[in-house]
Design an enzyme around this catalytic site. Sequence first.
Site, PDB file in Angstrom:
ATOM      1  N   GLY A  34       0.809  -1.146  -0.099  1.00 33.58           N
ATOM      2  CA  GLY A  34      -0.046   0.018   0.139  1.00 33.58           C
ATOM      3  C   GLY A  34       0.872   1.284   0.008  1.00 33.58           C
ATOM      4  O   GLY A  34       0.816   2.256  -0.706  1.00 33.58           O
ATOM      5  N   HIS A  35       1.920   1.417   0.881  1.00 30.02           N
ATOM      6  CA  HIS A  35       2.720   2.452   0.865  1.00 30.02           C
ATOM      7  C   HIS A  35       3.723   2.471  -0.215  1.00 30.02           C
ATOM      8  O   HIS A  35       3.606   3.862  -0.958  1.00 30.02           O
ATOM      9  CB  HIS A  35       3.838   2.302   2.282  1.00 30.02           C
ATOM     10  CG  HIS A  35       3.107   2.247   3.471  1.00 30.02           C
ATOM     11  ND1 HIS A  35       3.230   0.867   4.282  1.00 30.02           N
ATOM     12  CD2 HIS A  35       2.745   3.316   4.044  1.00 30.02           C
ATOM     13  CE1 HIS A  35       2.577   1.366   5.326  1.00 30.02           C
ATOM     14  NE2 HIS A  35       2.368   2.708   5.334  1.00 30.02           N
ATOM     15  N   GLN A  59       0.180  10.894  18.229  1.00 29.10           N
ATOM     16  CA  GLN A  59      -1.105  10.591  17.957  1.00 29.10           C
ATOM     17  C   GLN A  59      -1.779   9.179  18.381  1.00 29.10           C
ATOM     18  O   GLN A  59      -2.666   8.615  17.883  1.00 29.10           O
ATOM     19  CB  GLN A  59      -1.202  10.400  16.155  1.00 29.10           C
ATOM     20  CG  GLN A  59      -0.291   9.356  15.617  1.00 29.10           C
ATOM     21  CD  GLN A  59      -0.005   9.377  14.147  1.00 29.10           C
ATOM     22  OE1 GLN A  59       0.414  10.321  13.677  1.00 29.10           O
ATOM     23  NE2 GLN A  59      -0.690   8.388  13.391  1.00 29.10           N
ATOM     24  N   GLY A 145      -3.121   7.771   1.832  1.00 32.62           N
ATOM     25  CA  GLY A 145      -3.759   6.959   1.449  1.00 32.62           C
ATOM     26  C   GLY A 145      -5.232   6.783   1.782  1.00 32.62           C
ATOM     27  O   GLY A 145      -5.618   7.500   2.806  1.00 32.62           O
ATOM     28  N   LYS A 147      -7.264   4.626   2.615  1.00 37.13           N
ATOM     29  CA  LYS A 147      -7.390   3.653   3.749  1.00 37.13           C
ATOM     30  C   LYS A 147      -7.954   4.435   4.954  1.00 37.13           C
ATOM     31  O   LYS A 147      -8.707   3.956   5.663  1.00 37.13           O
ATOM     32  CB  LYS A 147      -6.300   2.753   3.747  1.00 37.13           C
ATOM     33  CG  LYS A 147      -6.138   2.185   5.133  1.00 37.13           C
ATOM     34  CD  LYS A 147      -6.892   0.779   5.074  1.00 37.13           C
ATOM     35  CE  LYS A 147      -6.703  -0.017   6.590  1.00 37.13           C
ATOM     36  NZ  LYS A 147      -6.007   0.608   7.347  1.00 37.13           N
ATOM     37  N   ASP A 148      -6.976   5.279   5.321  1.00 38.12           N
ATOM     38  CA  ASP A 148      -7.284   6.182   6.283  1.00 38.12           C
ATOM     39  C   ASP A 148      -8.240   7.691   5.852  1.00 38.12           C
ATOM     40  O   ASP A 148      -7.572   8.465   5.823  1.00 38.12           O
ATOM     41  CB  ASP A 148      -6.077   6.821   6.967  1.00 38.12           C
ATOM     42  CG  ASP A 148      -5.125   5.610   7.524  1.00 38.12           C
ATOM     43  OD1 ASP A 148      -5.710   5.163   8.755  1.00 38.12           O
ATOM     44  OD2 ASP A 148      -4.163   5.233   6.955  1.00 38.12           O
ATOM     45  N   MET A 182      -4.821  -3.449   3.019  1.00 36.87           N
ATOM     46  CA  MET A 182      -3.685  -3.789   3.450  1.00 36.87           C
ATOM     47  C   MET A 182      -3.158  -2.420   4.473  1.00 36.87           C
ATOM     48  O   MET A 182      -3.629  -1.423   4.518  1.00 36.87           O
ATOM     49  CB  MET A 182      -2.539  -3.514   2.478  1.00 36.87           C
ATOM     50  CG  MET A 182      -2.443  -4.476   1.293  1.00 36.87           C
ATOM     51  SD  MET A 182      -1.073  -4.277   0.454  1.00 36.87           S
ATOM     52  CE  MET A 182      -1.341  -5.656  -0.680  1.00 36.87           C
ATOM     53  N   SER A 184      -0.301  -1.729   8.181  1.00 34.00           N
ATOM     54  CA  SER A 184       0.837  -2.322   9.152  1.00 34.00           C
ATOM     55  C   SER A 184       0.127  -3.109  10.112  1.00 34.00           C
ATOM     56  O   SER A 184       1.182  -4.001  10.665  1.00 34.00           O
ATOM     57  CB  SER A 184       1.509  -1.016   9.336  1.00 34.00           C
ATOM     58  OG  SER A 184       2.082  -0.293   8.470  1.00 34.00           O
TER      59      SER A 184
HETATM   60  O1  PAF Z   1      -1.101   7.473   8.134  1.00 36.83           O
HETATM   61  C1  PAF Z   1      -0.052   7.515   8.880  1.00 36.83           C
HETATM   62  O2  PAF Z   1       0.708   6.904   8.668  1.00 36.83           O
HETATM   63  C2  PAF Z   1       0.220   8.540   9.835  1.00 36.83           C
HETATM   64  O3  PAF Z   1      -0.995   9.063  10.336  1.00 36.83           O
HETATM   65  C3  PAF Z   1       0.819   9.833   9.355  1.00 36.83           C
HETATM   66  C4  PAF Z   1      -0.025  10.515   8.339  1.00 36.83           C
HETATM   67  C5  PAF Z   1       2.134   9.180   8.559  1.00 36.83           C
HETATM   68  C6  PAF Z   1       1.257  10.725  10.465  1.00 36.83           C
HETATM   69  O4  PAF Z   1       2.053  10.289  11.274  1.00 36.83           O
END
Ligand code: PAF
Length: 270
Positions: A34-35, A59, A145, A147-148, A182, A184
Site C-alpha cells: 500500500g505504501h 497520535q 492513502g 485507507k485512512d 493492507m 501495517s
Molecule cells: O497515516 C499514517 O501513517 C500517519 O497517520 C501519518 C500520516 C504518517 C502521520 O503520522
Amino acid sequence: MKILYNLEELEIAKNEYKQGGIAFVPTMGALHAGHLSLINKANSVADKVIVSIFVNPLQFGPNEDFTKYPRNIDKDLALLRNKKVDYLFYPSFTKDELLKIKQVSAEPKLADILCGKFRKGHFDGVATIVNYFFELIEPNYAVFGEKDYQQLKIIEAMVNNLSLNVKILAAPILREASGLAMSSRNVYLNQSSRLKADEIYKNLNSMSEEISKILAGGIERNKKIQRIIDSYKEKFINSGFELDYLEYHWSRILIAARIDGVRLIDNMPA
Ligand code: PAF
C-alpha cells in the site's frame, strides 16, 4: 536514496531539491505494498520523492499500541531501495520535543466523528506532525492513502484552513488477494482472525451494492441506507466483531472493528 536523520541534513537536501518539484509520502514505517503505491503516485507527479518514517507519539492514546507498533527499519530500507525514492526523512523526535512545536487542532467537525470518538486527540496529533513535516520539508505534493479516509479529509481541511502551499493527493486502498485492506497492523492478526477479517471486505462490497441501488431509486434514501447499515451491524456483531462504528459519510461506508483485540479500519465508496 539519501537518509536524512535530522533537521541539518534535511536543510542541506532541501537546497538540492527545492528547484524542481518534490512529492512527500509520510509514513510510520512497517511498509507494505500500500505504501509503495503511494510512492508510485508521488513519482508520477514530481521529479523527486521524499518518504518519512516516524512513529508519531502524539497520535497514540495512553492505552494504544505506540510501543508495540510494528517497527522494521531494515525491511523498510530494502523496500524503499527497490523504488525510486530520493530521500528518506528518518528523524527521532521525542514526545517532549514535539510538545514544543506548533500544536494544530484537527477540524472538530471532521475529527469528532468516527475514529475521533474512540481515539481522543488522535487527529490533533496527526495534524500537528503532518503540519510540522510540511513546514520542514516544504513539499509541492503530499500523498495520503484512502485507507485512512477520515485522516485524508482532515489533512485536506487543514491545508485549506491554514492556506498551506501543498497539493494533497489521494491514493486508493490496496487489498490483499482476499480483499483485506493492507495495513501495517495486519501483522497483529493470527491465521483465524485474518480469515474473519476478510468478512469486512465481503460485507462492505455487498453493502455498497445495496446502497448503490437505493441511491439510484430516489425516495427515503437516508432511512433505507440506515436500515442496511443496521442490518450489517448486527451481522458483524453476530460473527464476533466488536464494532466501533459502521457509518455512511462522504458517499462511503466506513468501518472500524475489532477482531480478537485487533482494531481494523476500512471503507468503500457507495
Ligand atoms: O497515516 C499514517 O501513517 C500517519 O497517520 C501519518 C500520516 C504518517 C502521520 O503520522
